[in-house]
Write a protein that holds these residues in place. Structure first.
Motif, PDB file in Angstrom:
ATOM      1  N   TRP A  86       0.835  -1.190   0.000  1.00  0.00           N
ATOM      2  CA  TRP A  86       0.000   0.000   0.000  1.00  0.00           C
ATOM      3  C   TRP A  86       0.874   1.245   0.000  1.00  0.00           C
ATOM      4  O   TRP A  86       1.867   1.322   0.734  1.00  0.00           O
ATOM      5  CB  TRP A  86      -0.908   0.019   1.232  1.00  0.00           C
ATOM      6  CG  TRP A  86      -1.946  -1.049   1.206  1.00  0.00           C
ATOM      7  CD1 TRP A  86      -1.863  -2.286   1.758  1.00  0.00           C
ATOM      8  CD2 TRP A  86      -3.225  -0.972   0.574  1.00  0.00           C
ATOM      9  NE1 TRP A  86      -3.013  -2.984   1.514  1.00  0.00           N
ATOM     10  CE2 TRP A  86      -3.874  -2.205   0.789  1.00  0.00           C
ATOM     11  CE3 TRP A  86      -3.897   0.021  -0.144  1.00  0.00           C
ATOM     12  CZ2 TRP A  86      -5.156  -2.468   0.315  1.00  0.00           C
ATOM     13  CZ3 TRP A  86      -5.169  -0.242  -0.611  1.00  0.00           C
ATOM     14  CH2 TRP A  86      -5.785  -1.470  -0.384  1.00  0.00           C
ATOM     15  N   TYR A  87       0.485   2.170  -0.840  1.00  0.00           N
ATOM     16  CA  TYR A  87       1.121   3.480  -0.907  1.00  0.00           C
ATOM     17  C   TYR A  87       0.015   4.514  -0.753  1.00  0.00           C
ATOM     18  O   TYR A  87      -1.161   4.206  -0.933  1.00  0.00           O
ATOM     19  CB  TYR A  87       1.831   3.663  -2.261  1.00  0.00           C
ATOM     20  CG  TYR A  87       3.015   2.741  -2.463  1.00  0.00           C
ATOM     21  CD1 TYR A  87       2.846   1.378  -2.682  1.00  0.00           C
ATOM     22  CD2 TYR A  87       4.325   3.236  -2.436  1.00  0.00           C
ATOM     23  CE1 TYR A  87       3.928   0.532  -2.854  1.00  0.00           C
ATOM     24  CE2 TYR A  87       5.413   2.400  -2.621  1.00  0.00           C
ATOM     25  CZ  TYR A  87       5.202   1.054  -2.832  1.00  0.00           C
ATOM     26  OH  TYR A  87       6.281   0.219  -3.006  1.00  0.00           O
ATOM     27  N   ARG A  88       0.413   5.728  -0.433  1.00  0.00           N
ATOM     28  CA  ARG A  88      -0.597   6.780  -0.314  1.00  0.00           C
ATOM     29  C   ARG A  88      -0.076   8.085  -0.904  1.00  0.00           C
ATOM     30  O   ARG A  88       1.135   8.308  -0.990  1.00  0.00           O
ATOM     31  CB  ARG A  88      -1.011   6.985   1.146  1.00  0.00           C
ATOM     32  CG  ARG A  88       0.082   7.502   2.053  1.00  0.00           C
ATOM     33  CD  ARG A  88      -0.391   7.470   3.510  1.00  0.00           C
ATOM     34  NE  ARG A  88       0.618   7.986   4.442  1.00  0.00           N
ATOM     35  CZ  ARG A  88       0.506   7.931   5.767  1.00  0.00           C
ATOM     36  NH1 ARG A  88      -0.558   7.375   6.332  1.00  0.00           N
ATOM     37  NH2 ARG A  88       1.466   8.431   6.532  1.00  0.00           N
ATOM     38  N   GLN A  89      -1.038   8.920  -1.277  1.00  0.00           N
ATOM     39  CA  GLN A  89      -0.677  10.171  -1.932  1.00  0.00           C
ATOM     40  C   GLN A  89      -1.681  11.250  -1.568  1.00  0.00           C
ATOM     41  O   GLN A  89      -2.892  11.003  -1.539  1.00  0.00           O
ATOM     42  CB  GLN A  89      -0.636   9.990  -3.451  1.00  0.00           C
ATOM     43  CG  GLN A  89      -0.063  11.166  -4.211  1.00  0.00           C
ATOM     44  CD  GLN A  89       0.160  10.831  -5.678  1.00  0.00           C
ATOM     45  OE1 GLN A  89      -0.440   9.907  -6.227  1.00  0.00           O
ATOM     46  NE2 GLN A  89       1.050  11.573  -6.323  1.00  0.00           N
ATOM     47  N   THR A  90      -1.163  12.441  -1.282  1.00  0.00           N
ATOM     48  CA  THR A  90      -1.995  13.615  -1.054  1.00  0.00           C
ATOM     49  C   THR A  90      -1.679  14.625  -2.150  1.00  0.00           C
ATOM     50  O   THR A  90      -0.614  14.570  -2.772  1.00  0.00           O
ATOM     51  CB  THR A  90      -1.730  14.225   0.322  1.00  0.00           C
ATOM     52  OG1 THR A  90      -0.320  14.498   0.461  1.00  0.00           O
ATOM     53  CG2 THR A  90      -2.152  13.279   1.436  1.00  0.00           C
ATOM     54  N   PRO A  91      -2.594  15.540  -2.414  1.00  0.00           N
ATOM     55  CA  PRO A  91      -2.396  16.512  -3.501  1.00  0.00           C
ATOM     56  C   PRO A  91      -1.087  17.273  -3.353  1.00  0.00           C
ATOM     57  O   PRO A  91      -0.760  17.783  -2.284  1.00  0.00           O
ATOM     58  CB  PRO A  91      -3.600  17.435  -3.359  1.00  0.00           C
ATOM     59  CG  PRO A  91      -4.649  16.580  -2.750  1.00  0.00           C
ATOM     60  CD  PRO A  91      -3.921  15.691  -1.792  1.00  0.00           C
ATOM     61  N   GLY A  92      -0.342  17.330  -4.444  1.00  0.00           N
ATOM     62  CA  GLY A  92       0.895  18.088  -4.457  1.00  0.00           C
ATOM     63  C   GLY A  92       2.094  17.352  -3.906  1.00  0.00           C
ATOM     64  O   GLY A  92       3.201  17.901  -3.892  1.00  0.00           O
ATOM     65  N   LYS A  93       1.898  16.125  -3.450  1.00  0.00           N
ATOM     66  CA  LYS A  93       2.997  15.358  -2.873  1.00  0.00           C
ATOM     67  C   LYS A  93       3.210  14.074  -3.653  1.00  0.00           C
ATOM     68  O   LYS A  93       2.323  13.581  -4.342  1.00  0.00           O
ATOM     69  CB  LYS A  93       2.725  15.041  -1.405  1.00  0.00           C
ATOM     70  CG  LYS A  93       2.717  16.267  -0.510  1.00  0.00           C
ATOM     71  CD  LYS A  93       2.619  15.858   0.948  1.00  0.00           C
ATOM     72  CE  LYS A  93       2.690  17.067   1.868  1.00  0.00           C
ATOM     73  NZ  LYS A  93       2.621  16.676   3.303  1.00  0.00           N
ATOM     74  N   GLN A  94       4.425  13.531  -3.514  1.00  0.00           N
ATOM     75  CA  GLN A  94       4.720  12.274  -4.185  1.00  0.00           C
ATOM     76  C   GLN A  94       4.045  11.119  -3.459  1.00  0.00           C
ATOM     77  O   GLN A  94       3.781  11.168  -2.252  1.00  0.00           O
ATOM     78  CB  GLN A  94       6.238  12.044  -4.212  1.00  0.00           C
ATOM     79  CG  GLN A  94       6.981  12.937  -5.194  1.00  0.00           C
ATOM     80  CD  GLN A  94       8.430  12.529  -5.365  1.00  0.00           C
ATOM     81  OE1 GLN A  94       9.031  11.968  -4.462  1.00  0.00           O
ATOM     82  NE2 GLN A  94       8.989  12.795  -6.537  1.00  0.00           N
ATOM     83  N   ARG A  95       3.797  10.066  -4.219  1.00  0.00           N
ATOM     84  CA  ARG A  95       3.240   8.856  -3.633  1.00  0.00           C
ATOM     85  C   ARG A  95       4.298   8.253  -2.709  1.00  0.00           C
ATOM     86  O   ARG A  95       5.473   8.166  -3.060  1.00  0.00           O
ATOM     87  CB  ARG A  95       2.857   7.880  -4.726  1.00  0.00           C
ATOM     88  CG  ARG A  95       1.984   6.737  -4.292  1.00  0.00           C
ATOM     89  CD  ARG A  95       1.463   5.971  -5.497  1.00  0.00           C
ATOM     90  NE  ARG A  95       0.592   6.800  -6.326  1.00  0.00           N
ATOM     91  CZ  ARG A  95      -0.076   6.335  -7.385  1.00  0.00           C
ATOM     92  NH1 ARG A  95       0.032   5.064  -7.720  1.00  0.00           N
ATOM     93  NH2 ARG A  95      -0.832   7.129  -8.092  1.00  0.00           N
ATOM     94  N   GLU A  96       3.870   7.828  -1.513  1.00  0.00           N
ATOM     95  CA  GLU A  96       4.815   7.299  -0.547  1.00  0.00           C
ATOM     96  C   GLU A  96       4.410   5.911  -0.079  1.00  0.00           C
ATOM     97  O   GLU A  96       3.223   5.566  -0.030  1.00  0.00           O
ATOM     98  CB  GLU A  96       4.914   8.229   0.672  1.00  0.00           C
ATOM     99  CG  GLU A  96       3.641   8.391   1.470  1.00  0.00           C
ATOM    100  CD  GLU A  96       3.829   9.225   2.721  1.00  0.00           C
ATOM    101  OE1 GLU A  96       4.890   9.840   2.899  1.00  0.00           O
ATOM    102  OE2 GLU A  96       2.883   9.257   3.539  1.00  0.00           O
ATOM    103  N   LEU A  97       5.431   5.147   0.288  1.00  0.00           N
ATOM    104  CA  LEU A  97       5.210   3.805   0.790  1.00  0.00           C
ATOM    105  C   LEU A  97       4.522   3.854   2.148  1.00  0.00           C
ATOM    106  O   LEU A  97       4.886   4.667   3.007  1.00  0.00           O
ATOM    107  CB  LEU A  97       6.553   3.086   0.939  1.00  0.00           C
ATOM    108  CG  LEU A  97       6.557   1.768   1.705  1.00  0.00           C
ATOM    109  CD1 LEU A  97       5.928   0.684   0.864  1.00  0.00           C
ATOM    110  CD2 LEU A  97       7.965   1.381   2.118  1.00  0.00           C
ATOM    111  N   VAL A  98       3.549   2.968   2.331  1.00  0.00           N
ATOM    112  CA  VAL A  98       2.929   2.790   3.644  1.00  0.00           C
ATOM    113  C   VAL A  98       3.393   1.469   4.241  1.00  0.00           C
ATOM    114  O   VAL A  98       3.951   1.429   5.333  1.00  0.00           O
ATOM    115  CB  VAL A  98       1.393   2.820   3.546  1.00  0.00           C
ATOM    116  CG1 VAL A  98       0.767   2.539   4.913  1.00  0.00           C
ATOM    117  CG2 VAL A  98       0.911   4.160   2.993  1.00  0.00           C
TER     118      VAL A  98
END
Length: 117
Positions: free
Chosen positions: A36-48
């Motif tokens: 699972w990865y997550r992403q918020t507006p304006g930021k890169q997708r990051e590992l969870v």
């Protein structure tokens, strides 16, 4: 091709819990990493969190002790149990399937998790 079907996102209050599911279908090779990865507006997708087909896991420091990833190889499904959720956990969560041997990398469509403070 591998298809990933995600479910379980939604709105929850701070301190609450959610469980995400990701079912993989199609040409599943037995040696893979799902996560699972997550992403918020304006930021890169990051590992969870990730889990290998052998059961090894790895977590982002920000979720250690709160999130648990698990898998059911028979169902080709991974789960992400998220406890003690914080507003900072608000993001679109994406499921990923990765098979290094075959050079395969697939993403789900994403599921929104919103934590209200």
């Amino acid at each position: 091709q591998v298809q990933l079907a995600e479910s379980g996102g939604g709105l929850v209050q701070s301190g609450g819990s959610l469980r995400l599911s990701c079912a993989a279908s199609g040409s599943i090779f037995r040696n893979y990493i799902m996560g699972w990865y997550r992403q918020t507006p304006g930021k890169q997708r990051e590992l969870v969190a990730i889990i290998t087909s052998g059961g090894s896991t790895n977590y982002a420091d920000s979720v250690k002790g709160r999130f648990t990833i698990s898998g059911d190889n028979a169902k080709n499904t991974v789960y992400l149990q998220m406890n003690s959720l914080k507003a900072d956990d608000t993001a679109v969560y994406y499921c990923n399937y990765y098979c290094e041997i075959l050079g395969l990398n697939f993403w789900g469509q994403g599921t929104q998790v919103t934590v209200s403070s």
